[in-house]
Design an enzyme around this catalytic site. Sequence first.
Site, short mmCIF file in Angstrom:
data_model
loop_
_atom_site.label_atom_id
_atom_site.label_comp_id
_atom_site.label_asym_id
_atom_site.label_seq_id
_atom_site.Cartn_x
_atom_site.Cartn_y
_atom_site.Cartn_z
N GLY A 54 1.95 -38.38 25.20
CA GLY A 54 0.53 -38.39 25.94
C GLY A 54 0.41 -39.14 27.29
O GLY A 54 1.24 -40.04 27.65
N CYS A 81 8.21 -40.36 23.43
CA CYS A 81 7.67 -41.09 24.50
C CYS A 81 6.34 -41.85 23.94
O CYS A 81 6.55 -42.74 23.41
CB CYS A 81 7.29 -40.08 25.69
SG CYS A 81 6.65 -40.93 27.15
N TYR A 82 5.02 -41.50 24.08
CA TYR A 82 3.97 -42.14 23.68
C TYR A 82 4.04 -41.89 22.00
O TYR A 82 3.51 -43.03 21.53
CB TYR A 82 2.75 -41.18 24.15
CG TYR A 82 1.62 -41.88 23.47
CD1 TYR A 82 0.67 -42.89 24.05
CD2 TYR A 82 0.79 -41.11 22.48
CE1 TYR A 82 -0.49 -43.24 23.63
CE2 TYR A 82 -0.59 -41.60 21.91
CZ TYR A 82 -1.02 -42.58 22.68
OH TYR A 82 -2.27 -43.13 22.10
N HIS A 171 11.93 -37.71 27.30
CA HIS A 171 11.23 -36.14 26.92
C HIS A 171 12.54 -35.55 26.47
O HIS A 171 12.96 -34.97 27.51
CB HIS A 171 10.47 -35.74 27.83
CG HIS A 171 9.08 -36.51 27.90
ND1 HIS A 171 7.98 -35.97 27.01
CD2 HIS A 171 8.72 -37.24 28.60
CE1 HIS A 171 6.86 -36.57 27.40
NE2 HIS A 171 7.09 -37.40 28.22
N GLU A 173 12.51 -32.70 25.05
CA GLU A 173 12.02 -31.27 24.73
C GLU A 173 12.22 -30.58 26.14
O GLU A 173 12.33 -29.28 26.05
CB GLU A 173 10.68 -31.12 24.33
CG GLU A 173 9.54 -31.62 25.27
CD GLU A 173 9.19 -32.97 25.19
OE1 GLU A 173 8.22 -33.45 25.76
OE2 GLU A 173 10.34 -33.77 24.75
N SER A 225 -3.75 -2.80 26.46
CA SER A 225 -3.77 -3.21 27.76
C SER A 225 -2.59 -2.46 28.55
O SER A 225 -2.68 -2.76 29.70
CB SER A 225 -3.98 -4.80 28.09
OG SER A 225 -2.68 -5.31 27.53
N GLY A 226 -1.53 -2.16 27.72
CA GLY A 226 -0.24 -1.72 28.54
C GLY A 226 0.71 -2.98 28.64
O GLY A 226 2.02 -2.92 28.81
N GLY A 227 0.17 -4.25 28.09
CA GLY A 227 1.07 -5.31 28.12
C GLY A 227 1.93 -5.54 26.91
O GLY A 227 1.55 -4.89 26.09
N VAL A 228 2.90 -6.47 26.72
CA VAL A 228 3.78 -6.84 25.49
C VAL A 228 2.83 -7.23 24.44
O VAL A 228 3.06 -6.73 23.45
CB VAL A 228 4.62 -7.87 26.03
CG1 VAL A 228 5.63 -7.97 24.92
CG2 VAL A 228 5.51 -7.57 27.22
N ASP A 229 1.83 -8.07 24.63
CA ASP A 229 1.32 -8.57 23.45
C ASP A 229 0.31 -7.59 22.89
O ASP A 229 0.72 -7.33 21.44
CB ASP A 229 0.19 -9.85 23.86
CG ASP A 229 1.01 -11.02 24.50
OD1 ASP A 229 2.20 -11.00 24.40
OD2 ASP A 229 0.31 -11.73 25.46
N SER A 230 -0.33 -6.82 23.32
CA SER A 230 -1.06 -5.81 22.55
C SER A 230 -0.27 -4.88 22.19
O SER A 230 -0.51 -4.13 21.06
CB SER A 230 -2.23 -5.32 23.57
OG SER A 230 -1.65 -4.68 24.51
N SER A 231 0.86 -4.39 22.72
CA SER A 231 1.76 -3.52 22.15
C SER A 231 2.40 -3.64 21.09
O SER A 231 2.61 -3.02 20.21
CB SER A 231 2.62 -2.81 23.32
OG SER A 231 1.76 -2.39 24.43
N LYS A 370 5.37 -16.49 23.52
CA LYS A 370 5.59 -15.33 24.24
C LYS A 370 7.17 -14.76 24.03
O LYS A 370 7.11 -13.57 23.92
CB LYS A 370 5.32 -15.49 25.65
CG LYS A 370 5.39 -14.24 26.44
CD LYS A 370 4.09 -13.54 26.45
CE LYS A 370 4.09 -12.31 27.49
NZ LYS A 370 2.95 -11.48 27.24
#
Length: 514
Positions: A54, A81-82, A171, A173, A225-231, A370
């Site tokens: 943070g 870290c924090y 960090h 990660e 939308s034609g994108g990955v998520d909505s498909s 994603k």
Amino acid sequence: MTDRILILDFGAQYSQLIARRVREAGVYCEIKPGNIEAGEIKAFGARAIILSGGPASVTEAGAIVPDPGVFQLGLPVLGICYGEQLMCAMLGGKVEPADSREFGRAFVDVIDTCAMFEGVWPRGAREQVWMSHGDRVTALPQGFRVVARTEAAPFAAIADDLRKFYGVQFHLEVVHTPHGAALIRNFVRHVVGAAGDWTMAAFRARAIQAIRAQVGDGRVICGLSGGVDSSVAAVLIHEAIGDRLTCVFVDTGLMRAGEAEEVVGLFRGHYNIPLIHEDATDEFLTKLEGVTDPEQKRRIIGNSFIEVFERVAGTVQKVDFLAQGTLYPDVIESVSVKGPSAVIKSHHNVGGLPERMRMKLVEPLRELFKDEVRALGRELGLPETLVGRHPFPGPGLGIRVPGAITRDALDVLRKADAIYLEEIRNAGLYDAIWQAFAVLLPVQTVGVMGDARTYERVCALRAVTSTDGMTADFYPFDMGFLGRVANRIVNEVRGINRVVYDVTSKPPGTIEWE
């Protein structure tokens, strides 16, 4: 039930990366604000807790701190870290402003072993890490011991093996700590004992059950939308409820070459999913005529999408639910410890669900990042050409034509963009690039082609790499490739006589050429 890890967020820019690393280890996790109550933490059913980094200082009044009950739940805790500083300060140790701050690459000396280091960092090793801190731990709480240190941070890694409390000042990660992901895996799999059964096959089965339970006998409408998520969301919901799903594809006229035809062919032809294709190109371009301000373009496109979608949805009988491709990073934004995000997510640019539509939301992907959505798409059998497609913002080509938008400009851009992407694929580079696209700049230059003088537009090319979707760097094409692309665009696309390549580095969310 799948094992669950809870990440408490204290405003770190890398909190999502922690979650990604945990999930890469096959363990499900979620991010919650760092100041939630211990009762809520207990109700979550976590097997362990991770305290994020943070921007604040533990030594300052008003610093965000977790409920003290976090350390009394009998759960393993990892402070980063924090998070390490919080753990030490709250358990009886001491944290002070550092005489020498550490930002960037550093090297830790591993002076002892612990369960989190087992098989990764042996005693006596010197390992690269990524530091970002202005405070440091100067005294440990009872029960802790030092397992790694740097010159500026004598308590760079600490361990309380009995309580399974661990802290690192660096960090682990980020990719700049080469073995950091392995350390996180050690924590969640070996220290915590999580089974590591978080798979897309398991998620698919569980998500289908959840959709059926939520929807019941109702009907769902989904904006494609034609994108990955909505498909991916549409195919998953269709697998759960069949023809009680209707998809609406609003064609804005701002898509890349061939994408509208691909969407219609895939969902109508291959999956046989009920689909309404609303070609609203004229409506969108009429409203955008003469508009040059990028934010105004966004508002026009977003509002127009809502109007068209709502109009079409009104023709579908007895719809009870609206499906959206909301992803987990968008959920995190809205519950961040820093406060609700002012940006409402929608890759369709819907801008939120109008109350007058009176439909409940179905968001089957809201637990996924994603890359996990892509994995689910492959699990569902979607073609790689769609699953692996580069991100495409909701405003589409509307923000890749700076200045006024015309049909001619869009046609010119589509041709140039198609050539660029074709050459990237031919070179076998598409999957190595996070996002690549062409931009038609609002400037014209004088050129000579053969014996004729030309006065045409400039095309800019952009390509970035990213390992985490949070930071990006330009892709280092060789000059032979760029020369080949430029030559094809200038020769094959009438209206362009010059091509430039952008080599700036930005976060993916800000590379839309505005």
